[in-house]
Enzyme design. Structure first.
Site, PDB file in Angstrom:
ATOM      1  N   HIS A 188     -22.800 -82.916 -16.926  1.00  0.00           N
ATOM      2  CA  HIS A 188     -23.035 -83.806 -15.974  1.00  0.00           C
ATOM      3  C   HIS A 188     -24.684 -83.390 -15.072  1.00  0.00           C
ATOM      4  CE1 HIS A 188     -23.181 -84.636 -11.498  1.00  0.00           C
ATOM      5  NE2 HIS A 188     -22.340 -85.836 -11.778  1.00  0.00           N
ATOM      6  N   HIS A 200     -11.710 -87.590 -15.180  1.00  0.00           N
ATOM      7  CA  HIS A 200     -12.923 -87.480 -14.660  1.00  0.00           C
ATOM      8  C   HIS A 200     -13.743 -86.254 -15.310  1.00  0.00           C
ATOM      9  CE1 HIS A 200     -16.090 -86.820 -11.304  1.00  0.00           C
ATOM     10  NE2 HIS A 200     -16.838 -87.786 -11.995  1.00  0.00           N
TER      11      HIS A 200
HETATM   12  O1  G3P Z   1     -18.425 -92.334 -13.709  1.00  0.00           O
HETATM   13  C1  G3P Z   1     -17.705 -92.171 -12.498  1.00  0.00           C
HETATM   14  C2  G3P Z   1     -18.459 -90.724 -11.967  1.00  0.00           C
HETATM   15  O2  G3P Z   1     -18.469 -89.957 -12.844  1.00  0.00           O
HETATM   16  C3  G3P Z   1     -19.823 -91.125 -11.498  1.00  0.00           C
HETATM   17  O3  G3P Z   1     -20.448 -89.865 -10.836  1.00  0.00           O
HETATM   18  O4  G3P Z   1     -21.789 -88.031 -10.572  1.00  0.00           O
HETATM   19  O5  G3P Z   1     -19.158 -87.854 -11.168  1.00  0.00           O
HETATM   20  O6  G3P Z   1     -21.282 -88.761 -12.648  1.00  0.00           O
HETATM   21  P1  G3P Z   1     -20.787 -88.512 -11.421  1.00  0.00           P
HETATM   22 MG    MG Z   2     -19.832 -88.951 -14.484  1.00  0.00          MG
END
Ligand code: G3P
Ligand code: MG
Length: 241
Positions: A47, A6
């Protein structure tokens, strides 16, 4: 169960940086998820729309020039990489989930994916395009039906996974806090894969394994891989497996 790093292996290095990507590769994650915003004619891997949380900059990414962005520290001396730089680094060694954050990112994402398939040893199959912006996913479906889509949700919809099927998605990418067995079963009945974010707690991993989800997004992919007993393969990990 597929382990998806992630924002790279963001528990081990500053999120969405080349260092986090390197850590994810070292962890032998099946796939790496990165978030992208557009700046000029480039997709930048970050992000937040606002720069202050993850960099030493301020203001909004979309209002900052590329030159200014390239001068910023994204943690531990890392720069904000472009999507192209990330793909050059990965060079087809694992799958990639590109999460579209800005609403002007789709066309460039298609171009960068094509470039990576031509120059960095990827195949189209290795990409999953995802977004909370389902209009972008619908557009992508029209423009590039060959690209897999991950329909993101941070809620538990009344019609469960119906929205993802309507989008022609490959997977439903759902929030662990709003995932239940009914959603997983409904998605599977509709022929969709289920990928759940963000999963770092052992009890969550156990629960999701019992529900037979297809993958989890983890900030610590190596640890998650050990907990799930996920097999390492030297071969490319294709979303379809
Ligand atoms: O794609 C999964 C996750 O990354 C979605 O939430 O806010 O971490 O981008 P976020
Ligand atoms: Mg994400």
């Amino acid at each position: 169960m597929k382990i998806i790093a992630h924002r790279g292996a963001s528990g081990l290095a500053p999120e969405n940086t080349l260092k986090a990507v390197d850590q994810a590769l070292k962890s032998e994650a099946c796939a790496i998820e990165v978030d992208v915003y557009r700046s000029g004619d480039r997709l930048m891997v970050i992000h937040d729309r606002w720069l202050h949380r993850r960099t030493n900059g301020t203001g909004q990414i979309t209002r900052t020039s590329l030159q200014q962005l390239e001068a910023l520290d994204a943690g531990e001396g890392e720069k904000i990489p472009s999507l192209r730089q990330v793909l050059e680094r990965v060079a087809g060694r694992c799958d990639i989930n590109v999460e579209l954050k800005g609403d002007d990112t789709l066309e460039l994402a298609h171009q960068v994916i094509d470039y990576a398939c031509e120059h960095y040893g990827f195949s189209t199959d290795q990409f999953l395009l995802s977004s909370f912006n389902h209009h972008l996913l619908a557009q992508s479906r029209q423009l590039r039906p060959d690209l897999k889509l991950g329909a993101l949700t941070a809620c538990l919809p009344v019609d469960l996974a119906a929205f993802a099927q309507q989008l022609g998605a490959y997977s439903i990418n759902c929030d662990v806090d709003f995932t239940n067995q009914a959603l997983v079963e409904d998605a599977h009945q509709r022929g969709l894969k289920v990928f759940v974010y963000t999963v770092d707690e052992e009890e969550d991993i156990e629960m999701l394994s019992q529900w037979k989800v297809d993958g989890i997004f983890s900030n610590f992919p190596c640890r998650a891989r050990a907990k799930t007993g996920s097999k390492v393969s030297a071969a490319k990990q294709v979303w379809a497996d």
